[in-house]
Write a protein that holds these residues in place. Sequence first.
Motif, PDB file in Angstrom:
ATOM      1  N   UNK A 409       0.813  -1.212   0.000  1.00 41.16           N
ATOM      2  CA  UNK A 409       0.000   0.000   0.000  1.00 41.16           C
ATOM      3  C   UNK A 409       0.850   1.267   0.000  1.00 41.16           C
ATOM      4  N   UNK A 410       2.068   1.163  -0.488  1.00 42.49           N
ATOM      5  CA  UNK A 410       2.952   2.329  -0.573  1.00 42.49           C
ATOM      6  C   UNK A 410       2.515   3.193  -1.752  1.00 42.49           C
ATOM      7  N   UNK A 411       2.133   4.454  -1.469  1.00 40.71           N
ATOM      8  CA  UNK A 411       1.647   5.355  -2.523  1.00 40.71           C
ATOM      9  C   UNK A 411       2.748   5.782  -3.464  1.00 40.71           C
ATOM     10  N   UNK A 412       3.998   5.653  -3.053  1.00 44.65           N
ATOM     11  CA  UNK A 412       5.105   6.101  -3.908  1.00 44.65           C
ATOM     12  C   UNK A 412       5.544   5.054  -4.926  1.00 44.65           C
ATOM     13  N   UNK A 413       5.047   3.819  -4.777  1.00 41.03           N
ATOM     14  CA  UNK A 413       5.418   2.770  -5.716  1.00 41.03           C
ATOM     15  C   UNK A 413       4.735   3.014  -7.066  1.00 41.03           C
ATOM     16  N   UNK A 414       5.348   2.585  -8.171  1.00 37.56           N
ATOM     17  CA  UNK A 414       4.722   2.777  -9.489  1.00 37.56           C
ATOM     18  C   UNK A 414       3.448   1.947  -9.619  1.00 37.56           C
ATOM     19  N   UNK A 415       2.619   2.359 -10.610  1.00 32.39           N
ATOM     20  CA  UNK A 415       1.356   1.642 -10.839  1.00 32.39           C
ATOM     21  C   UNK A 415       1.629   0.238 -11.353  1.00 32.39           C
ATOM     22  N   UNK A 416       0.663  -0.674 -11.152  1.00 36.42           N
ATOM     23  CA  UNK A 416       0.784  -2.053 -11.580  1.00 36.42           C
ATOM     24  C   UNK A 416       0.361  -3.001 -10.485  1.00 36.42           C
ATOM     25  N   UNK A 417       0.420  -4.286 -10.769  1.00 35.27           N
ATOM     26  CA  UNK A 417       0.023  -5.304  -9.800  1.00 35.27           C
ATOM     27  C   UNK A 417       1.154  -5.515  -8.820  1.00 35.27           C
ATOM     28  N   UNK A 418       0.782  -5.543  -7.533  1.00 34.92           N
ATOM     29  CA  UNK A 418       1.756  -5.760  -6.469  1.00 34.92           C
ATOM     30  C   UNK A 418       1.403  -7.049  -5.750  1.00 34.92           C
ATOM     31  N   UNK A 419       2.438  -7.891  -5.492  1.00 30.57           N
ATOM     32  CA  UNK A 419       2.227  -9.220  -4.931  1.00 30.57           C
ATOM     33  C   UNK A 419       2.993  -9.355  -3.630  1.00 30.57           C
ATOM     34  N   UNK A 420       2.405 -10.177  -2.717  1.00 31.13           N
ATOM     35  CA  UNK A 420       3.068 -10.466  -1.444  1.00 31.13           C
ATOM     36  C   UNK A 420       2.417 -11.685  -0.825  1.00 31.13           C
ATOM     37  N   UNK A 421       3.206 -12.398   0.010  1.00 31.59           N
ATOM     38  CA  UNK A 421       2.664 -13.555   0.748  1.00 31.59           C
ATOM     39  C   UNK A 421       2.760 -13.231   2.224  1.00 31.59           C
ATOM     40  N   UNK A 422       1.619 -13.346   2.905  1.00 29.91           N
ATOM     41  CA  UNK A 422       1.552 -12.994   4.324  1.00 29.91           C
ATOM     42  C   UNK A 422       0.909 -14.146   5.080  1.00 29.91           C
ATOM     43  N   UNK A 423       1.002 -14.047   6.423  1.00 25.12           N
ATOM     44  CA  UNK A 423       0.411 -15.075   7.290  1.00 25.12           C
ATOM     45  C   UNK A 423      -0.448 -14.386   8.339  1.00 25.12           C
ATOM     46  N   UNK A 424      -1.572 -15.104   8.674  1.00 22.16           N
ATOM     47  CA  UNK A 424      -2.463 -14.606   9.732  1.00 22.16           C
ATOM     48  C   UNK A 424      -3.077 -15.804  10.448  1.00 22.16           C
ATOM     49  N   UNK A 425      -3.803 -15.511  11.511  1.00 16.73           N
ATOM     50  CA  UNK A 425      -4.418 -16.563  12.318  1.00 16.73           C
ATOM     51  C   UNK A 425      -5.754 -16.952  11.701  1.00 16.73           C
ATOM     52  N   UNK A 426      -5.982 -18.281  11.527  1.00 13.35           N
ATOM     53  CA  UNK A 426      -7.163 -18.758  10.841  1.00 13.35           C
ATOM     54  C   UNK A 426      -8.343 -18.997  11.738  1.00 13.35           C
ATOM     55  N   UNK A 427      -9.320 -19.767  11.205  1.00 11.63           N
ATOM     56  CA  UNK A 427     -10.601 -19.983  11.858  1.00 11.63           C
ATOM     57  C   UNK A 427     -10.459 -20.723  13.173  1.00 11.63           C
ATOM     58  N   UNK A 429      -7.601 -21.028  14.910  1.00 10.00           N
ATOM     59  CA  UNK A 429      -6.380 -20.608  15.589  1.00 10.00           C
ATOM     60  C   UNK A 429      -5.118 -21.034  14.885  1.00 10.00           C
ATOM     61  N   UNK A 430      -5.236 -21.729  13.731  1.00 11.64           N
ATOM     62  CA  UNK A 430      -4.051 -22.163  13.010  1.00 11.64           C
ATOM     63  C   UNK A 430      -3.532 -21.027  12.141  1.00 11.64           C
ATOM     64  N   UNK A 431      -2.294 -21.134  11.750  1.00 15.86           N
ATOM     65  CA  UNK A 431      -1.658 -20.128  10.887  1.00 15.86           C
ATOM     66  C   UNK A 431      -1.997 -20.444   9.437  1.00 15.86           C
ATOM     67  N   UNK A 432      -2.453 -19.422   8.709  1.00 17.39           N
ATOM     68  CA  UNK A 432      -2.829 -19.583   7.311  1.00 17.39           C
ATOM     69  C   UNK A 432      -1.968 -18.662   6.466  1.00 17.39           C
ATOM     70  N   UNK A 433      -1.633 -19.107   5.269  1.00 17.11           N
ATOM     71  CA  UNK A 433      -0.808 -18.331   4.339  1.00 17.11           C
ATOM     72  C   UNK A 433      -1.695 -17.818   3.217  1.00 17.11           C
ATOM     73  N   UNK A 434      -1.511 -16.531   2.855  1.00 20.12           N
ATOM     74  CA  UNK A 434      -2.299 -15.896   1.799  1.00 20.12           C
ATOM     75  C   UNK A 434      -1.371 -15.282   0.772  1.00 20.12           C
ATOM     76  N   UNK A 435      -1.696 -15.489  -0.490  1.00 29.06           N
ATOM     77  CA  UNK A 435      -1.038 -14.773  -1.590  1.00 29.06           C
ATOM     78  C   UNK A 435      -1.923 -13.590  -1.937  1.00 29.06           C
ATOM     79  N   UNK A 436      -1.423 -12.363  -1.699  1.00 27.91           N
ATOM     80  CA  UNK A 436      -2.214 -11.159  -1.886  1.00 27.91           C
ATOM     81  C   UNK A 436      -1.685 -10.399  -3.091  1.00 27.91           C
ATOM     82  N   UNK A 437      -2.621  -9.901  -3.917  1.00 28.84           N
ATOM     83  CA  UNK A 437      -2.280  -9.026  -5.044  1.00 28.84           C
ATOM     84  C   UNK A 437      -3.201  -7.822  -4.998  1.00 28.84           C
ATOM     85  N   UNK A 438      -2.627  -6.622  -5.162  1.00 31.17           N
ATOM     86  CA  UNK A 438      -3.404  -5.384  -5.136  1.00 31.17           C
ATOM     87  C   UNK A 438      -3.028  -4.550  -6.346  1.00 31.17           C
TER      88      UNK A 438
END
Length: 834
Positions: A409-427, A429-438
């Motif tokens: 979500x950096x406003x200074x980055x150029x336009x285009x698709x941005x990708x990242x893999x993050x982890x959060x707590x699931x349904x 209580x387990x750790x879940x991995x997400x591939x996010x594109x914005x």
Amino acid sequence: MQPFAMKRFFSTAQPAFLGQPSRKVLATGLLLILAVLVGTAGLMWLEFGRTKARDQRHLELLVSAMEAHASHTFDNARLALDSLAKSLVQENSTPEQLQAQLSYRLQSLPFLRSIAIVNAQGLVLTSSTASDRGGKVDLQRLTPAPITDERVAIGPWVKGRTLTDHARAGAMPANLGFIPMVRRIPLPTPLFLVAQINPDTLASYQMQLTDAGTAGTQVLLVLDNGTLLTQVGNDTLRLGSSLRTHPMFQDMQQARKGTYGPVQSFQSRNLGAWRASSTQPLLTIVEQPYQATRQQWLASLRGPLLFMAVATILIGFMTLISWRSARARETAQRERDEAQREIIRREQELSVLFKSVQTLIFRTDAQGVIRFVNARWHAIANQPTEMARGKRLRDMVHAESRERIDALFDATEPAGVRLAQVRLTGLSGETRALDISVVPLHDRSGQLRGFAGSAVDVTALLAAQDNLQEQLAFTNLVLECNPLPICMTDLQGRFLSVNPAWENFMGLPRHKVLGLSNSDLLPPQEAHAYNAYNEQLLREGGQMRYEERMRRPDGSYRDVQVTKVLVTSHQNLPVGILSVKMDITEFLAARDLAEEASRSKSEFVANISHELRTPLQSILGFSELGVVRGRQHEKLAAMFSDIHDAGQRMLVLVNDLLDIAKIESTVGAFHFERNDVRELIEDVAAELELLLERKRLRLELQLGRIPLVVKVDPSRFQQVVRNVLANAVKFSPEDRSIQITAGVSGEDSIHIQVRDQGPGIPPAELETIFQAFVQSSQTRDGSGGTGLGLAICRKIITAHGGHIHATNAPGGGTVFHIVLPTAGYTDTMPAALS
């Protein structure tokens, strides 16, 4: 939701008959065109009827005029003949006077060629034609029916110009002839007046009437018996021929006149009219081609058809213009309504899609605060979607993933698709991995408005990848530890992988093999055979197994069993060939040793059986001598008799063992010859005749008359029949019968059956009785027997390529079936059978 409801109401409130105006216009135009076509067709049909009726009335007028002319002509001729006959009866005229009277009469009757007087013998006494005087004429030719009164008879058309032309030499035209009229003169000596009516006079009048009529009109003048007298317009008819086959004579001659048609006559369809003469036996027929009527009808329809065409084109043009106008209006309104329905449908589908999609879809503002998230959020974060709105995605992930979220979500980055893999707590209580594109969203001025993004749960995918890596590692470990040489090649035969056992067996290190083919490693002959098996496997698929002999790097040769399997992809497409080699050199050597031991055993049994016969013969001989000499001593004779019976049983056992040994050993061989098995069976029956009489049994041979020729070893085959028949005699009650039948079964075998009336065999023992040393429980009565007879029979029949089995007969007893092939065996074959 209110605008959507309004649109839905508007789209569903349209009338169901919105498309009816164009259909009404089109239906009206088509009905008008159909009315014009139907009206025109009706007019055409009425006009055709009028044209046909007009032609038939015209034909009636023609036939009336022609019939009147023909009747008038023949009536005048009749009157002339009556007048001449009356004058000849009343006056005693000389020949010169008769001649003058005939000439005078002929001048007033131009349609007559001549008039002659003929006596009963056909002599022309006088004639207006000088060439006919004194000539002979056949009266039956002029009038087939005899004339016995004073009436005038009209004869058929006669070829020739004069009465006597037929008697003169020379050719005459085919259509030159006359119509005779004959009248009997009542004199003491019968005389006949003969008038020659010129048919051309009648034809000329008929032709004059038909010249102004329709082309193809034909006129026929016939006698009432169908004989043609004159014709106009049909050159295919021969004058004097019969027209009895004409439809008018078959169906239409009940009245004196009439019309007919269209009918098939003279190779065409015609309209016709006929009229019968009231004074003469004449019939006038006038016919006109039916095609001419149709042509006149079509010519009369040019005006109505032109009107119909113009009216149809005009109505069709006006209908097309009106229909296209109405269609355009309907299409425009339908497209508008369809567009509204499509918008509503897409909004509904998009709403359903956001609810049912398994991917997390969200939207944030420029600072990364969530403004929208779909229902997938609850399945991932165990939170309602309402709780996610107004929160930052950075605060919901694990601490180690926050830097990657800040980069998204950096406003200074150029336009285009941005990708990242993050982890959060699931349904749970387990750790879940997400591939996010914005993707950043900008307004028209280029100002950042926010971000649209999606997230995919890749927890299961990462776990599957880890499991796959573990499976691959395990498979590689199994391949490396497998003691069998294994290799994998591609479709071109290049090595992809080999295991250590393959390296040791082939004496080639792995790094020097991968990427090469068999042609680079093996001798040309071995490489060619190896590639041939690979090509066969690629064609047929599945797996294959074969044996080969190969040379090791140390120079020794080994026998190897090769198993090849075609490896396919998940789409069932070939990707390579997996080959496994197994050294079977020691196995083959052990198999050869076992076979040699089996042969040695069989030969030993055969030899020892021969050695046992010598002492047995001595024992049997002395026991027989003891029985003879000990007759005075009953106890001594019984002892020698027991010794003799035991020796006999021992001899039978030795003989059976010897037979089995011969069959199993390669020393024994079968000598096949072409024989009629009926003769071999009859010889065996003759040998056992005394045994049959002793038990008072009847043997019924039903061998048929057809020769049953097959290749058999005569002595071995008779041994089988003798054994089976002896068992039947042994176990059959007295005063019964034994049946032997034989015949052809199918096209390639013969079938022999031996039926007795004994106790039968239990169903469970029908197969076991053919095993060595096994007897049926129904026949195990202490009467002796080794249980080897049927086993020997099966081995002999099997060596012949046939089979033997037993069944129980419906009325009691047992039936032994022997089936032998009629072809396929040489004259000598070894009997090395198990």
